[in-house]
Design a protein around this motif. Structure first.
Motif, PDB file in Angstrom:
ATOM      1  N   UNK A  70      -2.802   9.209  45.513  1.00 35.62           N
ATOM      2  CA  UNK A  70      -4.242   8.969  45.520  1.00 35.62           C
ATOM      3  C   UNK A  70      -5.049  10.246  45.668  1.00 35.62           C
ATOM      4  N   UNK A  71      -4.387  11.362  45.966  1.00 32.88           N
ATOM      5  CA  UNK A  71      -5.095  12.633  45.996  1.00 32.88           C
ATOM      6  C   UNK A  71      -5.418  13.060  44.569  1.00 32.88           C
ATOM      7  N   UNK A  72      -6.515  13.752  44.411  1.00 35.83           N
ATOM      8  CA  UNK A  72      -6.935  14.168  43.069  1.00 35.83           C
ATOM      9  C   UNK A  72      -6.104  15.321  42.517  1.00 35.83           C
ATOM     10  N   UNK A  73      -5.536  16.136  43.384  1.00 37.59           N
ATOM     11  CA  UNK A  73      -4.707  17.251  42.928  1.00 37.59           C
ATOM     12  C   UNK A  73      -3.627  17.524  43.968  1.00 37.59           C
ATOM     13  N   UNK A  74      -2.642  18.295  43.559  1.00 32.36           N
ATOM     14  CA  UNK A  74      -1.588  18.680  44.484  1.00 32.36           C
ATOM     15  C   UNK A  74      -2.096  19.599  45.578  1.00 32.36           C
ATOM     16  N   UNK A  75      -3.048  20.459  45.223  1.00 34.88           N
ATOM     17  CA  UNK A  75      -3.632  21.368  46.214  1.00 34.88           C
ATOM     18  C   UNK A  75      -4.380  20.576  47.288  1.00 34.88           C
ATOM     19  N   UNK A  76      -5.082  19.535  46.876  1.00 39.81           N
ATOM     20  CA  UNK A  76      -5.809  18.702  47.835  1.00 39.81           C
ATOM     21  C   UNK A  76      -4.826  17.965  48.748  1.00 39.81           C
ATOM     22  N   UNK A  77      -3.725  17.486  48.197  1.00 40.61           N
ATOM     23  CA  UNK A  77      -2.713  16.795  48.998  1.00 40.61           C
ATOM     24  C   UNK A  77      -2.120  17.732  50.044  1.00 40.61           C
ATOM     25  N   UNK A  78      -1.746  18.933  49.626  1.00 40.62           N
ATOM     26  CA  UNK A  78      -1.199  19.907  50.565  1.00 40.62           C
ATOM     27  C   UNK A  78      -2.226  20.295  51.609  1.00 40.62           C
ATOM     28  N   UNK A  79      -3.472  20.460  51.200  1.00 44.22           N
ATOM     29  CA  UNK A  79      -4.515  20.864  52.138  1.00 44.22           C
ATOM     30  C   UNK A  79      -4.773  19.826  53.214  1.00 44.22           C
TER      31      UNK A  79
END
Length: 100
Positions: A70-79
């Motif tokens: 459901x995160x928009x990007x992998x960077x957002x998920x990691x963050x």
């Protein structure tokens, strides 16, 4: 001024899954530690509180693994998951030092 949001896509699915696996697992362990401190459990896996914590770990981690897309990007998920990790572990060490 309107901001344009990126749509949900299946791109970066491997990065999102890795985010749920690595910081998601560390987040889950920290959350289990916080709940264990608040419940005053002794860590015995045969006690009711120990069983509750073991099942809580499985429930939270599987929820993170199933909702990481459901995160928009992998960077957002990691963050977000790394930030959640830092917050939960800071709460754990703060509780442990004040409750001891």
């Amino acid at each position: 001024m309107a901001t344009r949001k990126t749509p949900y896509t299946s791109k970066n699915w491997l990065v999102k899954v890795l985010a749920a696996l690595v910081p998601g697992f560390i987040f889950t362990l920290g959350l289990t530690g916080v709940v264990g401190l608040l419940c005053h459990t002794n860590g015995n896996p045969q006690s009711a509180s120990g069983q509750y914590l073991m099942w809580l770990t499985a429930l939270v981690w599987s929820t993170l693994l199933s909702t990481c897309f459901l995160f928009r990007s992998g960077r957002q998920a990691w963050g977000y998951l790394s930030l959640g990790c830092a917050i939960v572990w800071a709460a754990y060490f703060l509780l442990r030092s004040t409750m001891a």
